[in-house]
Design an enzyme around this catalytic site. Sequence first.
Site, mmCIF file in Angstrom:
data_model
loop_
_atom_site.group_PDB
_atom_site.id
_atom_site.type_symbol
_atom_site.label_atom_id
_atom_site.label_comp_id
_atom_site.label_asym_id
_atom_site.label_seq_id
_atom_site.Cartn_x
_atom_site.Cartn_y
_atom_site.Cartn_z
ATOM 1 C CE1 TYR A 1 -3.645 -2.606 0.636
ATOM 2 C CE2 TYR A 1 -2.132 -3.455 2.309
ATOM 3 C CZ TYR A 1 -3.265 -3.604 1.509
ATOM 4 O OH TYR A 1 -4.002 -4.752 1.594
ATOM 5 C CD GLU B 1 7.056 -3.363 -10.156
ATOM 6 O OE1 GLU B 1 8.252 -3.257 -10.478
ATOM 7 O OE2 GLU B 1 6.592 -2.915 -9.090
#
Length: 395
Positions: free
Chosen positions: A346, A365
Amino acid sequence: MDIRVRKGDTLWYYANTFNVPLQLIIDSNPAVSPSALGIGQLIKIPGYRSTTYQIQPGDTFWKIASDRRISIDTLFLLNQDVNPSNLQYGQSIIVPVRVTYRIINSNQNYSFKTLSSHLNQLAELYPFLRRETIGKSVMGKNLDELQIGRGSKIIHWDGSFHANEWITSAIIMQFLNDYLLALTNQETIRGVSILPFYNQVTVSIVPMVDPDGVDLVLNGPPEGTYGEEALRINKGSQDFSGWKANIRGVDLNNQYPAKWEVEAARKPKSPAPRDFPGYQPLTEPEAVAMAELAGKRQFEKLLAFHTQGEVIYWGYENLEPPRSQTIVNEFSRVSGYEPIRFVDSYAGYKDWFIKVWRRPGFTVELGSGLNPLPLSQFDEIYQEALGIFLASLYM
């Protein structure tokens, strides 16, 4: 490239003469009134450079223009003080050169100095590229945002939130160069016509969020207090290859008020090479600048580029809109990356963006392996990311 206005010239005429889209010329000259050009006024022509040429025996303006496949009037425009009927051997004239190739080499260790040099080169050649400093890093380096386009739909890309993920900045800058080339030369990228997006979309880019951290990873600790403190945090080691944080040891992608307290409870409690979320949310100037930018621009969608894993995170607490799944599926199709909706992490920029605006946000990513990824992966990563950049324009 600069030219001087003659009597009767118009921007429309220049667009046709140099074969450059009119809107790009207009936007390259924001202080110029297109309907009130003044004789002798300087006009910037994007996508061109000028070079000197020495007259050879038998040369005429017509022959020089014909040999270079350019309009003869471009020579008259650039050589208004030259008598074309009395050219002399060895005399120097100015010849326009259309740029059809990348002018920057991103496939290198991509430091803040390299980025700054590349930004200056691109801004000079493509003056319709807007550049704004949105803040300063801890050490006072400029955090630059670039904008391209005129569309009301604003999409955002950023790189190097994490220091040892600097290759993301290099990838973004290579696509930026390709995008600018395609606009000025009215070409396609992977068969996609780029020019229509200029009027439909505004692209906001922050290529390097953590310049101090990137330089720390690539160049080692700077002299002075910040370098000394970074060495202390790194337990005296001069190897900063595992460093993700900013120069103060705060992880910039753990700085946002999106369940920040969850991260704070389970991550390091003091400055560290990675994962320390700060003593409070939004304590670091780099994170604050990015938060303020999101509020100012009101992005339609956000893509934060990281490494590594070849995955795309796209959800947060079920607050993302339904169209996020459609978009991420297209990103997956064009890149081969795996979409992942939820992950036990988070306080990231994407998380906060989705929480506050309920709009599509993605953490991409790039690549695979151990950070920092080697430059031997650069070309492969670029080809994977290319489809994502393009899809973000039309999805």
